[in-house]
Scaffold this motif. Structure first.
Motif, short mmCIF file in Angstrom:
data_model
loop_
_atom_site.label_atom_id
_atom_site.label_comp_id
_atom_site.label_asym_id
_atom_site.label_seq_id
_atom_site.Cartn_x
_atom_site.Cartn_y
_atom_site.Cartn_z
N GLY A 190 0.80 -1.21 0.00
CA GLY A 190 0.00 0.00 0.00
C GLY A 190 0.84 1.27 0.00
O GLY A 190 1.95 1.30 -0.54
N ASN A 191 0.30 2.32 0.62
CA ASN A 191 0.98 3.61 0.69
C ASN A 191 1.93 3.66 1.88
O ASN A 191 1.79 2.89 2.84
N VAL A 192 2.88 4.61 1.83
CA VAL A 192 3.88 4.76 2.89
C VAL A 192 3.93 6.22 3.31
O VAL A 192 3.85 7.12 2.48
N GLY A 193 4.10 6.46 4.62
CA GLY A 193 4.17 7.81 5.14
C GLY A 193 5.49 8.50 4.85
O GLY A 193 6.32 8.02 4.06
N SER A 194 5.73 9.61 5.51
CA SER A 194 6.90 10.44 5.24
C SER A 194 8.18 9.80 5.76
O SER A 194 8.16 8.96 6.65
#
Length: 263
Positions: free
Chosen positions: A183-187
């Motif tokens: 999925g998506n990944v944070g900073s």
């Protein structure tokens, strides 16, 4: 007046006189024996002692723990090839310091699951908290749902697979090994990583210091296909690969004032 009895000692050792409860039900014969026990009314130490009794003393290689109650520090320090199923959720520091077992968790886990795992497999059916796979050294850690921040911090080997999203600072100080985030990944992805590779199937909020994107090789495609197939997790999008930019490998790019301090 009689003194009040306590269940701990001044050294911080909970239940110093605890013993394995011996409540497990064992079925089968020989190498096909399986054990099941209910942990609802057991303390953390009693649960771990019962696991050790079954695996080490009884030689049982298939154990199921019912009603773990999200207790902390369960299934730690198991150094044997065996199969352990946790029918419920774990708290903090579950499955740490293990070497060999194949563990399935039918629920959620808190912080620092599989910390310092040497080898084996840990599969989590739902979500995991922050610091999953901290200092992981080998084996596979698989989280079918989302994970929190700093997944695989100081990872030194092995593979972390996440079916959902990952929080900020994923792969922080990654030394070696691989992470596959579907999925998506944070900073701050891969901040201060030294080696290894991070594969992301979704969006990346921002890259950390010295983390750069690289081209996928045929070997990368084979790895992604094989690992996801093993655990029944199919990617929805194409992956991107991130590695160390190698700028932090030496001090050649120090500012003049910093160079004076070093020299």
């Amino acid at each position: 007046m009689e003194p009040v009895k306590i269940s701990y000692d001044a050294r911080g050792l909970a239940e110093p006189e605890a013993a394995a409860p011996g409540t497990a039900k064992v079925e089968g014969e020989g190498g096909e024996r399986r054990a099941v026990f209910d942990a609802a009314d057991l303390s953390t130490r009693q649960i771990n002692l019962e696991l050790r009794r079954l695996v080490y003393t009884e030689g049982i290689t298939d154990v199921t723990v019912l009603n773990p109650g999200a207790k902390h520090s369960l299934v730690v320090g198991i150094l044997a090839r065996c199969k352990i199923t946790i029918d419920g959720s774990l708290g903090y520091f579950g499955c740490g310091l293990i070497d060999g077992p194949e563990i399935t968790i039918r629920g959620r886990v808190g912080w620092s699951v599989a910390e310092n795992m040497m080898s084996g497999v840990v599969v989590i059916d739902k979500i995991a908290g922050s610091l999953a796979g901290a200092a992981l050294r080998g084996g596979d850690l698989v989280v079918r749902g989302d994970v929190g921040a700093r997944t695989g911090i100081d990872q030194k080997g092995g593979t972390i697979v996440v079916g959902g999203n990952a929080g900020m600072m994923t792969g922080f100080m990654l030394q070696r090994g691989r992470q596959i985030i579907c999925g998506n990944v944070g900073s701050g992805l891969g901040d201060s990583m030294y080696d290894g590779a991070i594969y992301v199937g979704g969006k990346v909020t921002s890259l950390g210091v010295d983390c750069v994107e690289a081209e996928l090789t045929p070997g990368d495609h084979e790895l992604l296909e094989r690992k996801l197939r093993i655990y029944g997790m199919e990617p929805k999008t194409s992956f991107r690969k991130f590695v160390c930019g190698q700028k932090l490998w030496n001090y050649d790019n120090l500012e003049p004032a910093e160079r004076k301090l070093v020299l």
